[in-house]
Write a protein that holds these residues in place. Structure first.
Motif, PDB file in Angstrom:
ATOM      1  N   SER A 216      -3.041  14.093  -1.838  1.00  0.00           N
ATOM      2  CA  SER A 216      -3.392  12.904  -1.053  1.00  0.00           C
ATOM      3  C   SER A 216      -3.944  11.837  -1.991  1.00  0.00           C
ATOM      4  CB  SER A 216      -4.447  13.228   0.016  1.00  0.00           C
ATOM      5  OG  SER A 216      -3.926  14.113   0.988  1.00  0.00           O
ATOM      6  N   LEU A 217      -3.405  10.633  -1.893  1.00  0.00           N
ATOM      7  CA  LEU A 217      -3.922   9.515  -2.685  1.00  0.00           C
ATOM      8  C   LEU A 217      -3.426   8.203  -2.102  1.00  0.00           C
ATOM      9  CD1 LEU A 217      -1.552   8.194  -4.787  1.00  0.00           C
ATOM     10  CD2 LEU A 217      -1.804  10.448  -5.793  1.00  0.00           C
ATOM     11  N   ARG A 218      -4.094   7.126  -2.479  1.00  0.00           N
ATOM     12  CA  ARG A 218      -3.704   5.784  -2.061  1.00  0.00           C
ATOM     13  C   ARG A 218      -3.616   4.874  -3.278  1.00  0.00           C
ATOM     14  NH1 ARG A 218      -7.068   3.864   3.318  1.00  0.00           N
ATOM     15  NH2 ARG A 218      -6.304   5.463   4.774  1.00  0.00           N
ATOM     16  N   VAL A 219      -2.650   3.960  -3.228  1.00  0.00           N
ATOM     17  CA  VAL A 219      -2.528   2.934  -4.267  1.00  0.00           C
ATOM     18  C   VAL A 219      -2.410   1.601  -3.551  1.00  0.00           C
ATOM     19  CG1 VAL A 219      -1.302   2.159  -6.312  1.00  0.00           C
ATOM     20  CG2 VAL A 219      -1.249   4.587  -5.690  1.00  0.00           C
ATOM     21  N   GLY A 220      -3.395   0.737  -3.725  1.00  0.00           N
ATOM     22  CA  GLY A 220      -3.401  -0.556  -3.057  1.00  0.00           C
ATOM     23  C   GLY A 220      -2.785  -1.642  -3.913  1.00  0.00           C
ATOM     24  N   ARG A 221      -2.506  -2.766  -3.313  1.00  0.00           N
ATOM     25  CA  ARG A 221      -1.952  -3.911  -4.036  1.00  0.00           C
ATOM     26  C   ARG A 221      -2.912  -4.354  -5.137  1.00  0.00           C
ATOM     27  NH1 ARG A 221       2.451  -6.275  -1.669  1.00  0.00           N
ATOM     28  NH2 ARG A 221       2.976  -5.574   0.427  1.00  0.00           N
TER      29      ARG A 221
ATOM     30  N   GLY B 238       5.877  11.864   7.600  1.00  0.00           N
ATOM     31  CA  GLY B 238       4.544  11.283   7.667  1.00  0.00           C
ATOM     32  C   GLY B 238       3.675  11.525   6.448  1.00  0.00           C
ATOM     33  N   SER B 239       4.186  12.257   5.456  1.00  0.00           N
ATOM     34  CA  SER B 239       3.358  12.555   4.288  1.00  0.00           C
ATOM     35  C   SER B 239       3.359  11.431   3.260  1.00  0.00           C
ATOM     36  CB  SER B 239       3.811  13.866   3.631  1.00  0.00           C
ATOM     37  OG  SER B 239       5.157  13.777   3.209  1.00  0.00           O
ATOM     38  N   ILE B 240       4.333  10.508   3.339  1.00  0.00           N
ATOM     39  CA  ILE B 240       4.380   9.344   2.459  1.00  0.00           C
ATOM     40  C   ILE B 240       4.536   8.105   3.330  1.00  0.00           C
ATOM     41  CG2 ILE B 240       5.602   8.172   0.590  1.00  0.00           C
ATOM     42  CD1 ILE B 240       6.516  10.903  -0.400  1.00  0.00           C
ATOM     43  N   VAL B 241       3.631   7.152   3.172  1.00  0.00           N
ATOM     44  CA  VAL B 241       3.622   5.945   4.003  1.00  0.00           C
ATOM     45  C   VAL B 241       3.568   4.723   3.097  1.00  0.00           C
ATOM     46  CG1 VAL B 241       2.389   4.686   5.800  1.00  0.00           C
ATOM     47  CG2 VAL B 241       2.447   7.183   5.864  1.00  0.00           C
ATOM     48  N   LEU B 242       4.458   3.773   3.329  1.00  0.00           N
ATOM     49  CA  LEU B 242       4.491   2.527   2.569  1.00  0.00           C
ATOM     50  C   LEU B 242       4.189   1.366   3.508  1.00  0.00           C
ATOM     51  CD1 LEU B 242       7.722   3.095   0.438  1.00  0.00           C
ATOM     52  CD2 LEU B 242       5.359   3.604  -0.192  1.00  0.00           C
ATOM     53  N   ASP B 243       3.115   0.657   3.235  1.00  0.00           N
ATOM     54  CA  ASP B 243       2.709  -0.474   4.072  1.00  0.00           C
ATOM     55  C   ASP B 243       2.716  -0.105   5.551  1.00  0.00           C
ATOM     56  OD1 ASP B 243       2.196  -2.256   2.006  1.00  0.00           O
ATOM     57  OD2 ASP B 243       4.281  -2.870   1.869  1.00  0.00           O
TER      58      ASP B 243
ATOM     59  N   MET C  93       0.825  -1.197   0.000  1.00  0.00           N
ATOM     60  CA  MET C  93       0.000   0.000   0.000  1.00  0.00           C
ATOM     61  C   MET C  93       0.864   1.254   0.000  1.00  0.00           C
ATOM     62  SD  MET C  93      -2.923   1.736   0.387  1.00  0.00           S
ATOM     63  CE  MET C  93      -4.205   0.656   1.020  1.00  0.00           C
ATOM     64  N   ILE C  94       0.643   2.133  -0.969  1.00  0.00           N
ATOM     65  CA  ILE C  94       1.272   3.447  -1.000  1.00  0.00           C
ATOM     66  C   ILE C  94       0.227   4.463  -0.562  1.00  0.00           C
ATOM     67  CG2 ILE C  94       2.357   5.207  -2.446  1.00  0.00           C
ATOM     68  CD1 ILE C  94       3.171   2.987  -4.382  1.00  0.00           C
ATOM     69  N   GLU C  95       0.584   5.271   0.407  1.00  0.00           N
ATOM     70  CA  GLU C  95      -0.341   6.302   0.865  1.00  0.00           C
ATOM     71  C   GLU C  95       0.377   7.646   0.912  1.00  0.00           C
ATOM     72  OE1 GLU C  95      -3.596   7.149   4.423  1.00  0.00           O
ATOM     73  OE2 GLU C  95      -2.237   5.430   4.553  1.00  0.00           O
ATOM     74  N   VAL C  96      -0.223   8.630   0.259  1.00  0.00           N
ATOM     75  CA  VAL C  96       0.304   9.993   0.244  1.00  0.00           C
ATOM     76  C   VAL C  96      -0.684  10.872   1.000  1.00  0.00           C
ATOM     77  CG1 VAL C  96       1.031  11.931  -1.197  1.00  0.00           C
ATOM     78  CG2 VAL C  96       1.424   9.582  -1.979  1.00  0.00           C
ATOM     79  N   ARG C  97      -0.180  11.590   2.007  1.00  0.00           N
ATOM     80  CA  ARG C  97      -1.046  12.373   2.890  1.00  0.00           C
ATOM     81  C   ARG C  97      -0.666  13.855   2.847  1.00  0.00           C
ATOM     82  NH1 ARG C  97      -0.170   8.457   8.212  1.00  0.00           N
ATOM     83  NH2 ARG C  97      -1.232   6.587   7.397  1.00  0.00           N
ATOM     84  N   ASN C  98      -1.484  14.642   2.189  1.00  0.00           N
ATOM     85  CA  ASN C  98      -1.292  16.098   2.153  1.00  0.00           C
ATOM     86  C   ASN C  98       0.156  16.470   1.820  1.00  0.00           C
ATOM     87  OD1 ASN C  98      -4.032  16.633   2.984  1.00  0.00           O
ATOM     88  ND2 ASN C  98      -3.420  16.037   5.053  1.00  0.00           N
ATOM     89  N   LEU C  99       0.672  15.863   0.767  1.00  0.00           N
ATOM     90  CA  LEU C  99       2.065  16.065   0.376  1.00  0.00           C
ATOM     91  C   LEU C  99       2.255  17.411  -0.322  1.00  0.00           C
ATOM     92  CD1 LEU C  99       4.987  14.981  -0.106  1.00  0.00           C
ATOM     93  CD2 LEU C  99       4.103  13.987  -2.241  1.00  0.00           C
ATOM     94  N   THR C 100       3.194  18.184   0.178  1.00  0.00           N
ATOM     95  CA  THR C 100       3.612  19.429  -0.456  1.00  0.00           C
ATOM     96  C   THR C 100       5.116  19.367  -0.662  1.00  0.00           C
ATOM     97  OG1 THR C 100       1.812  20.744   0.514  1.00  0.00           O
ATOM     98  CG2 THR C 100       3.767  21.942  -0.240  1.00  0.00           C
TER      99      THR C 100
END
Length: 252
Positions: free
Chosen positions: A22-27, A57-62, A1-8
């Motif tokens: 902000s976006l998510r990409v799932g498996r 905390g703006s980019i989270v992997l798994d 899972m790739i999660e982007v949270r309010n990335l600037t």
């Protein structure tokens, strides 16, 4: 899972190139990122790869923040296919693909299994017959396919691709799109940038539209890539026959 949270993201002290993304990409999911030149597509990929500083905390992997992931472990999670690559040394094609296995087999001590992975990746991109050829002797499109094979050999949970069809002939473009769809079915998350809305329609999955560093749309390809959206996104002239080309109904 790739999660982007309010990335600037900004370069040095310049105004932000990406603004509160902000976006998510799932498996098993394919996400097509589209937008005009300079909208922030490549900047987004570079931030995901840890090549540009991003707020903690703006980019989270798994579930793990990117800044807490060691580079070697990051290479086991994300495989990257750049838009262009200029070779310097005359490595054989198989050796270039084997470099994708260094995260599994350090110190270049490749096993028979590593070589099987590399050859399988070359077969998937239809270049196994060039395994012994010098990388420098290949065309630009062939080099691009070798880089894709290298990423496949890496065997990661997510695949990040920057305009992967660049330099490919028309047939190989669609062969690659079919391959991306097959790969997604086998599990990895796939995030790719593209300048071709019609190819995103062909590939399916999700579409994310960026303009001036802002996410303007995110959803299923069929609902996001419409004639109105594409005209607005690229500020197309009135005579551009967008919709016929997107749907494949053009008789030209």
């Amino acid at each position: 899972m790739i999660e982007v949270r309010n990335l600037t993201v900004s370069y040095h002290r310049a105004p932000p190139v990406l603004k509160n993304i902000s976006l998510r990409v799932g498996r098993g999911e394919v996400v097509n990122v589209l937008g005009p030149n300079g909208c922030g597509k490549t900047t987004l990929l570079r931030a995901l790869l840890g090549l540009l500083p991003a707020p903690p905390g703006s980019i989270v992997l798994d579930g793990c923040p990117l800044e807490k992931i060691r580079r070697r472990n990051l290479a086991r999670s994300l495989a990257y296919v750049p838009q262009q690559h200029t070779g310097v040394f005359g490595f054989q094609v198989l050796d270039v693909v084997l470099m994708g296995r260094t995260v599994r087999s350090p110190w270049l001590r490749f096993s028979a299994r590593d070589r099987e992975w590399a050859m399988d990746a070359l077969e998937k991109v239809r270049l196994a017959h060039l395994a012994d050829r010098s990388y420098l002797e290949l065309s630009g499109g062939q080099r691009q396919m070798v880089l894709i094979a290298r990423a496949l050999a890496q065997d990661c949970a997510a695949l990040v691709m920057d305009e992967p069809v660049t330099g490919l002939d028309y047939g190989n473009q669609f062969h690659l799109l079919d391959l991306i769809g097959e790969l997604a079915c086998s599990g990895p998350a796939i995030l790719l940038t593209t300048h071709h809305p019609e190819q995103a329609v062909y590939l399916g999955g999700r579409a994310v539209l960026l303009k001036n560093g802002i996410l303007v749309a995110d959803g299923p390809v069929a609902s996001v890539i419409t004639e109105e959206q594409v005209r607005k996104l690229y500020e197309l002239p009135p005579k551009a026959e967008v919709w016929m080309r997107l749907t494949g109904t053009s008789t030209a």
